[in-house]
Design a protein around this motif. Structure first.
Motif, PDB file in Angstrom:
ATOM      1  N   PHE A   1     -27.183  18.684 -57.672  1.00  0.00           N
ATOM      2  CA  PHE A   1     -25.883  19.318 -57.903  1.00  0.00           C
ATOM      3  C   PHE A   1     -25.414  19.921 -56.577  1.00  0.00           C
TER       4      PHE A   1
ATOM      5  N   SER B   1     -30.126  16.473 -51.614  1.00  0.00           N
ATOM      6  CA  SER B   1     -29.943  17.575 -52.560  1.00  0.00           C
ATOM      7  C   SER B   1     -31.222  17.762 -53.371  1.00  0.00           C
TER       8      SER B   1
ATOM      9  N   ILE C   1     -23.453  26.002 -55.726  1.00  0.00           N
ATOM     10  CA  ILE C   1     -24.487  27.015 -56.029  1.00  0.00           C
ATOM     11  C   ILE C   1     -24.279  27.627 -57.414  1.00  0.00           C
TER      12      ILE C   1
ATOM     13  N   ALA D   1     -28.763  25.248 -64.832  1.00  0.00           N
ATOM     14  CA  ALA D   1     -30.140  25.693 -65.132  1.00  0.00           C
ATOM     15  C   ALA D   1     -30.112  26.548 -66.398  1.00  0.00           C
TER      16      ALA D   1
ATOM     17  N   THR E   1     -31.468  19.667 -56.087  1.00  0.00           N
ATOM     18  CA  THR E   1     -31.170  19.730 -57.525  1.00  0.00           C
ATOM     19  C   THR E   1     -30.359  18.543 -58.039  1.00  0.00           C
TER      20      THR E   1
ATOM     21  N   GLU F   1     -25.214  25.224 -60.075  1.00  0.00           N
ATOM     22  CA  GLU F   1     -26.680  25.151 -60.207  1.00  0.00           C
ATOM     23  C   GLU F   1     -27.182  26.225 -61.167  1.00  0.00           C
ATOM     24  N   ASP F   2     -26.628  27.426 -61.042  1.00  0.00           N
ATOM     25  CA  ASP F   2     -27.022  28.502 -61.960  1.00  0.00           C
ATOM     26  C   ASP F   2     -26.621  28.177 -63.401  1.00  0.00           C
TER      27      ASP F   2
ATOM     28  N   LEU G   1     -33.937  26.859 -56.259  1.00  0.00           N
ATOM     29  CA  LEU G   1     -32.765  26.206 -56.876  1.00  0.00           C
ATOM     30  C   LEU G   1     -31.619  26.049 -55.865  1.00  0.00           C
ATOM     31  N   HIS G   2     -31.419  27.074 -55.057  1.00  0.00           N
ATOM     32  CA  HIS G   2     -30.274  27.065 -54.132  1.00  0.00           C
ATOM     33  C   HIS G   2     -30.687  26.733 -52.689  1.00  0.00           C
TER      34      HIS G   2
ATOM     35  N   GLN H   1     -25.945  14.945 -62.923  1.00  0.00           N
ATOM     36  CA  GLN H   1     -26.932  15.097 -61.828  1.00  0.00           C
ATOM     37  C   GLN H   1     -27.002  13.843 -60.964  1.00  0.00           C
TER      38      GLN H   1
END
Ligand code: FES
Ligand SMILES: [Fe+2]
Length: 422
Positions: A326, A322, A329, A336, A324, A332-333, A182-183, A312
């Protein structure tokens, strides 16, 4: 995977529910201290599905009350904040900072104010935040975590209100295998943002194997990866039950503690306590911690959820800039997490070994809830038996056969000696 009953046991924080009672045994951060202006407007907030109000008196002291006036329920968020007291605007009942009712103008009996039952809650300003104990009975020891001991220039807090249950927030912090995925864009950039180069090993090594050790305050675990050079990369997280973690961090002057605090069943506050135990946070660390925006640091997660697909950027995903779509960081969490639903249906998940810490946290809490139901009192309360001030997460690249517990304990011993923690 969890049964629907156990999922509800852990997620449901409504009054009367076991997890509501659990959270009422520990201190919780509720707002940044700069939200409260001396003599300024009281601030209303919700925790554990209940409404409260906090205010700062002219002399700097802070009071935290149940939001509703005990007379007939007018909101004390509307009250006058004057003479180191809140005065309800409806009939003028006045409450001093300690919660004692001192005036009731519509009752002539001078003995009456002493009998008025306002709900008052002990609070403490530390770590750049206001912490409150919402339980009854004897107030437990304040969490003596390292960032709560530091000077203002060494600590910076930031909070985000997320549209998901508190357990989603905790599980994101106990999930090491998402970081390299994800990151991944953040990870590539991290060495340019002050992190040591070892951080890239998260993306370049094997999936993490998790080794967990129970402790009196929760548990600690190491995410262990084998690097391309056949060394071992360990990242140790300290989980302080029920809801906080020191995050393994590759920068010694920019440490991080994250805690997920329930607002109601479908909302939670994700808190970030950035701190430098060794001295003042540098300007670079401050900027990193706060982001380069002028967002409200008590609620910095503002706009994306209002947009379709949280805004997005599909173009960036297509052209490879990118993964994601986004850019932040933390967003992103949050995104999700929100996409998992306000309360995750954990009867339908398919966990893998990298999710081991999440499974442990659930089992740890379910076991405590069971003992609570069997009549053990204050089972979630933090005791004085541990050196909370010594807790801190570490990262290290070691020989492939090094024992992560030994490495952690050696670092802890050296750090506590340096900081004079006894
Ligand atoms: S409702 Fe507050 S004084 Fe009457
Ligand atoms: Fe994350």
């Amino acid at each position: 995977m969890l049964s629907a009953t156990n999922n509800d046991l852990l997620c449901n924080v409504s009054p009367g529910r076991p997890m509501h009672n659990a959270f009422k045994q520990v201190w919780l951060p509720v707002m940044r201290t700069d939200k409260l202006e001396a003599g300024g407007a009281p601030v209303k907030f919700m925790i554990l599905s209940e409404d409260y109000v906090a205010f700062r008196a002219e002399d700097g002291r802070v009071g935290v009350f149940a939001e509703k006036c005990p007379h007939r329920g007018c909101s004390l968020a509307l009250a006058q904040n004057k003479d180191c007291a809140l005065t309800c605007i409806f009939h003028g009942w006045k409450f001093d900072v300690s919660g004692q009712c001192v005036e009731t103008p519509n009752v002539q009996n001078p003995d009456f104010p002493a009998k008025v039952p306002l709900k008052y809650y002990p609070s403490r300003e530390a770590g750049d935040a206001l912490w409150v104990y919402f339980g009854e009975g004897e107030t437990p020891q304040f969490p003596d975590l390292i960032f709560n001991r530091l000077k203002p220039e060494q600590i910076l807090s930031r909070a985000a209100i997320c549209h998901y249950n508190w357990l989603t927030g905790l599980e994101a912090i106990l999930d090491p295998s998402h970081v390299g995925l994800l990151h991944q864009n953040w990870l590539n950039e991290a060495p340019n943002q002050g992190y040591s180069a070892d951080i890239n090993l998260m993306g370049k090594s094997t999936p993490p194997a998790l080794d967990i050790e129970p402790t009196g305050y929760g548990f600690r675990y190491s995410a262990i990866r084998t690097t391309p050079a056949d060394t071992q990369y360990i990242r140790v997280t300290e989980h302080i039950s029920p809801n906080g973690c020191f995050i393994a961090n590759s920068k010694s002057t920019r440490k991080l503690f994250i805690i997920s605090v329930p607002i109601d069943n479908e909302h939670s506050i994700q808190w970030y306590f950035w701190h430098n135990p060794l001295g003042p946070l540098t300007e670079e660390d401050r900027l990193y911690a706060l982001g380069a925006t002028d967002a409200d640091h008590s609620n910095f997660y503002q706009t994306p959820k209002q947009k379709p697909s949280w805004g997005q950027d599909r173009e960036a995903m297509k052209n490879g800039t990118s993964f994601t779509g986004f850019t932040d960081i933390m967003f992103e969490d949050f995104i999700a997490g929100e996409s998992q639903g306000a309360i995750i249906d954990r009867t339908k998940e398919f966990p893998v070994p990298a999710d081991k810490a999440i499974m442990w946290a659930r089992r740890f809490m379910l076991d405590k809830l069971k003992r609570q139901e069997e009549g053990q009192a204050d089972i979630f309360r933090h005791t004085n038996d541990f050196k909370y001030g010594a807790l801190q997460s570490i990262t290290a690249e070691t020989d492939s056969n090094a024992d992560w517990k030994q490495v952690t304990d050696q670092r802890t011993a050296a750090r506590t000696k340096n900081l004079g923690i006894v």
